[in-house]
Write a protein that holds these residues in place. Sequence first.
Motif, mmCIF file in Angstrom:
data_model
loop_
_atom_site.group_PDB
_atom_site.id
_atom_site.type_symbol
_atom_site.label_atom_id
_atom_site.label_comp_id
_atom_site.label_asym_id
_atom_site.label_seq_id
_atom_site.Cartn_x
_atom_site.Cartn_y
_atom_site.Cartn_z
ATOM 1 N N ARG A 129 -26.783 2.741 3.687
ATOM 2 C CA ARG A 129 -28.066 3.288 4.134
ATOM 3 C C ARG A 129 -29.044 2.156 4.380
ATOM 4 N NH1 ARG A 129 -28.851 7.759 -0.485
ATOM 5 N NH2 ARG A 129 -26.866 7.083 -1.303
ATOM 6 N N GLY A 130 -29.485 2.029 5.598
ATOM 7 C CA GLY A 130 -30.507 1.059 5.946
ATOM 8 C C GLY A 130 -30.011 -0.373 5.926
ATOM 9 N N GLY A 131 -30.768 -1.233 6.583
ATOM 10 C CA GLY A 131 -30.430 -2.650 6.604
ATOM 11 C C GLY A 131 -30.101 -3.144 8.000
ATOM 12 N N ASN A 132 -29.426 -4.277 8.052
ATOM 13 C CA ASN A 132 -29.140 -4.959 9.317
ATOM 14 C C ASN A 132 -27.703 -4.828 9.783
ATOM 15 O OD1 ASN A 132 -31.681 -5.851 9.771
ATOM 16 N ND2 ASN A 132 -31.342 -7.928 9.072
ATOM 17 N N LEU A 133 -26.940 -3.941 9.233
ATOM 18 C CA LEU A 133 -25.528 -3.822 9.577
ATOM 19 C C LEU A 133 -25.348 -3.529 11.059
ATOM 20 C CD1 LEU A 133 -22.652 -3.789 8.330
ATOM 21 C CD2 LEU A 133 -22.868 -1.310 8.285
ATOM 22 N N ARG A 134 -24.504 -4.332 11.713
ATOM 23 C CA ARG A 134 -24.180 -4.136 13.123
ATOM 24 C C ARG A 134 -22.735 -3.683 13.306
ATOM 25 N NH1 ARG A 134 -26.844 -9.621 14.495
ATOM 26 N NH2 ARG A 134 -29.007 -8.997 14.465
ATOM 27 N N THR A 135 -21.855 -4.195 12.453
ATOM 28 C CA THR A 135 -20.440 -3.882 12.602
ATOM 29 C C THR A 135 -19.760 -3.821 11.236
ATOM 30 O OG1 THR A 135 -18.348 -4.552 13.611
ATOM 31 C CG2 THR A 135 -19.826 -6.314 12.941
ATOM 32 N N LEU A 136 -18.693 -3.064 11.181
ATOM 33 C CA LEU A 136 -17.899 -2.975 9.956
ATOM 34 C C LEU A 136 -16.730 -3.946 9.987
ATOM 35 C CD1 LEU A 136 -17.903 0.889 9.616
ATOM 36 C CD2 LEU A 136 -19.030 -0.742 8.097
ATOM 37 N N GLY A 137 -16.538 -4.627 11.101
ATOM 38 C CA GLY A 137 -15.425 -5.558 11.246
ATOM 39 C C GLY A 137 -14.421 -5.017 12.241
ATOM 40 N N LEU A 152 -29.280 2.985 10.302
ATOM 41 C CA LEU A 152 -28.797 1.666 10.716
ATOM 42 C C LEU A 152 -29.146 1.469 12.187
ATOM 43 C CD1 LEU A 152 -25.325 1.834 8.952
ATOM 44 C CD2 LEU A 152 -27.323 0.531 8.216
ATOM 45 N N LYS A 153 -30.320 0.958 12.441
ATOM 46 C CA LYS A 153 -30.812 0.866 13.814
ATOM 47 C C LYS A 153 -30.031 -0.127 14.662
ATOM 48 C CE LYS A 153 -34.619 -2.196 12.507
ATOM 49 N NZ LYS A 153 -34.178 -3.469 12.893
ATOM 50 N N ASP A 154 -29.366 -1.101 14.043
ATOM 51 C CA ASP A 154 -28.616 -2.113 14.788
ATOM 52 C C ASP A 154 -27.116 -1.842 14.835
ATOM 53 O OD1 ASP A 154 -30.960 -3.620 15.228
ATOM 54 O OD2 ASP A 154 -30.747 -4.593 13.281
ATOM 55 N N THR A 174 -20.992 13.663 10.217
ATOM 56 C CA THR A 174 -22.218 14.349 10.620
ATOM 57 C C THR A 174 -23.463 13.479 10.490
ATOM 58 O OG1 THR A 174 -22.398 15.286 8.403
ATOM 59 C CG2 THR A 174 -21.335 16.637 10.086
ATOM 60 N N LEU A 175 -23.446 12.469 9.637
ATOM 61 C CA LEU A 175 -24.639 11.656 9.439
ATOM 62 C C LEU A 175 -24.712 10.462 10.372
ATOM 63 C CD1 LEU A 175 -24.743 11.745 5.548
ATOM 64 C CD2 LEU A 175 -26.034 13.126 7.159
ATOM 65 N N ILE A 176 -23.667 10.236 11.162
ATOM 66 C CA ILE A 176 -23.637 9.108 12.061
ATOM 67 C C ILE A 176 -24.760 9.184 13.106
ATOM 68 C CG2 ILE A 176 -22.241 8.024 13.889
ATOM 69 C CD1 ILE A 176 -21.356 7.321 11.099
#
Length: 184
Positions: A129-137, A152-154, A174-176
Motif C-alpha cells: 500500500r502506497g509508496g514508489n513501487l513501479r514493478t514487481l520484477g 501505487l501511483k507509479d 479487485t483492488l488493482i
Amino acid sequence: MPKGIGRLTRLEVLKGFVIANFKSKDLCHLNELSKLPQLRKLSVIIGKTAVPAVGEFKKLGEFQSIKALTIAWGVQFSTAGDKSTNTSAIANMEFVLPPHLEKLDLRGFPLPDFQKWAHPKHVKKLYIRGGNLRTLGEDQDWEVEVLRLRFLKDFNYDHDRLQHSFKKLTSDLTLIHECPNFNT
C-alpha cells in the motif's frame, strides 16, 4: 522499545516496533527480538529519518516462528518526486525475510523495484500500500495466493503479466484499479 523485550519469551504478537535514529544503549534492536521463540506476528515502523544499523534487517531471516510481517516506512516524498535522504540508505540495506513467512504487508514502500529488495519465497498473502513501487520484477514464480496493491501511483504492470507471474492467485484483483497505471 525498551531493551529487555527479548526476555518476554512467550510473546506472540508485537505491533509498533519502531526503528528510529535514537542513539541509546537502552533501546531494543531487531537482533534482540530474534530470541523470541513464539513471536508469530511482527509490525515494524521505520521512522522517516531512521537509518537502521548495518545488518539489522538481515536478522529478520533468523525469526523462525514469524508468519505475518508488516513493515511501514515513514519516508516522505516531495511532490517533485525526489526521495528523502534515507531512501538511498534503505535501497542499500540488505533485507532477509523470515523463512516461514506467509503474509507480508508493506506500507509506504520507498523503492521502485520490489525484486531488488527481497525475495518472499513462501509468502501466500502480499499486500503493498502506497509508496514508489513501479514493478514487481520480471518473470517471478510467486507462491502468492492473495495479492492486494493499493495507492501505487507509479505502478506499471498489466493484467497478463501479473497473471503470468502470480499463477497461484485464488482471489481476483479487485483492488488493482486503485493503481492508475495498471492496464487491464
